[in-house]
Write an enzyme that holds these catalytic residues in place. Structure first.
Site, mmCIF file in Angstrom:
data_model
loop_
_atom_site.group_PDB
_atom_site.id
_atom_site.type_symbol
_atom_site.label_atom_id
_atom_site.label_comp_id
_atom_site.label_asym_id
_atom_site.label_seq_id
_atom_site.Cartn_x
_atom_site.Cartn_y
_atom_site.Cartn_z
ATOM 1 N N SER A 81 0.832 -1.198 0.000
ATOM 2 C CA SER A 81 0.000 0.000 0.000
ATOM 3 C C SER A 81 0.870 1.254 0.000
ATOM 4 O O SER A 81 1.766 1.378 -0.830
ATOM 5 C CB SER A 81 -0.961 -0.043 1.190
ATOM 6 O OG SER A 81 -1.973 0.926 1.067
ATOM 7 N N ASP A 128 -5.646 -2.940 -3.106
ATOM 8 C CA ASP A 128 -4.639 -2.596 -2.101
ATOM 9 C C ASP A 128 -4.035 -3.816 -1.400
ATOM 10 O O ASP A 128 -4.754 -4.682 -0.904
ATOM 11 C CB ASP A 128 -5.302 -1.682 -1.064
ATOM 12 C CG ASP A 128 -4.313 -1.017 -0.146
ATOM 13 O OD1 ASP A 128 -3.811 -1.692 0.765
ATOM 14 O OD2 ASP A 128 -4.030 0.178 -0.347
#
Length: 284
Positions: A43, A167
């Site tokens: 991320s 993500d």
């Protein structure tokens, strides 16, 4: 007779705007001359980590500060409420385009592919079709980082080779286990905060979701630490927050605290490294 050389890894976790803390931790490590042999990120940690792997020297801190200044200027998650609602109505899945983030990465990253990085780097994303993690270690760097940082609901999934990715924090928020699997025996964990404080049962309605999110975010990291093989040392650097950020990370467009967050993390990490110098056997 000397032992085998140490293999040092930087592991950078996810956490949105709170990821600015990782820049401060990185600055403290660079000042100590700690250089990674491997960088692993997820991320926002994939974004920060790509810059570290491209240039692990002092210049990367200045480059990352510039990146975060642009993030603070709302170039990535900008636009009025009306425009964001319009994007959601049009796409039915997300509020923002990924193109501003792509433009920022392409403008500031000094390389375009994994092969050009100075230090081996891997980042993780969540495959929608397979409901599984995928680690990226070669090919186009920006595309992999975009996949790893495609926050559900905010940014669209990234399609690569017919597969869609979200993500990486959905599958691995602080990927210590990956660094161990790749042979690291000294690991520095750069994270967004909170993980050094135990959770408490929620007492208010809005705390229920926060606690549930934290359990999902922490459990694999805790399992990785509990099952470290002999000879592996993990240093979890402090974020320097006087109190857990809590629901503040939900205000994903609020970058006003970024400079202070970087400075606090830098001071706390520097103090932590001072303590490690005084006690070289320290670790987790």
């Amino acid at each position: 007779m000397t032992g085998a050389p140490s293999h040092t890894a930087f592991v950078l976790g996810g956490g949105g705007v709170l990821g600015a803390a990782e820049v401060g931790m990185l600055q403290a490590l660079v000042e100590r001359g700690v250089r990674p042999d491997l960088v692993v990120g997820t991320s926002v940690g994939a974004i920060n980590g790509a810059f570290v792997a491209a240039d692990p020297g002092p210049g990367t801190v200045d480059r990352l500060r510039a990146v975060w200044e642009e993030l603070a200027a709302a170039r990535i998650f900008g636009g009025s409420v009306l425009s964001r609602v319009g994007t959601l109505v049009r796409t039915r899945t997300h509020l923002h385009s990924r193109e501003p983030l792509r433009d920022l990465l392409e403008a500031h990253l000094p390389v375009r592919t994994f092969a050009e990085l100075q230090v081996p780097f891997q980042c993780v994303a969540a495959s929608i079709e397979r409901a599984a993690e995928r680690w990226f270690s070669d090919g186009a760097l920006v595309e992999a980082v975009l996949a790893s940082s495609a926050v559900p609901g905010l940014l669209p999934p990234v399609e690569l080779d017919g597969e869609h990715y979200l993500d990486g924090g959905l599958v691995h928020s602080i990927p210590v286990g990956r660094a161990v699997a790749l042979g690291a025996d000294t690991i520095y964990v750069l994270h967004v905060g909170r993980i050094d404080r135990p959770l408490r049962p929620p007492t208010r309605p809005w705390e229920v979701a926060t606690v549930a999110f934290e359990i999902a975010r922490r459990h694999r990291f805790a399992a990785d630490l509990a099952t470290l093989p002999p000879g592996v040392t993990v240093h979890v650097l402090p974020a320097g927050d006087p109190a857990p950020p809590g629901a503040a990370n939900l205000r994903y467009r609020d970058f006003s605290a970024v400079p202070a967050r970087i400075d606090r993390a830098h001071a706390a990490a520097r103090h932590h490294l001072d303590a490690l110098d005084a006690s070289p056997d320290g670790g987790v």
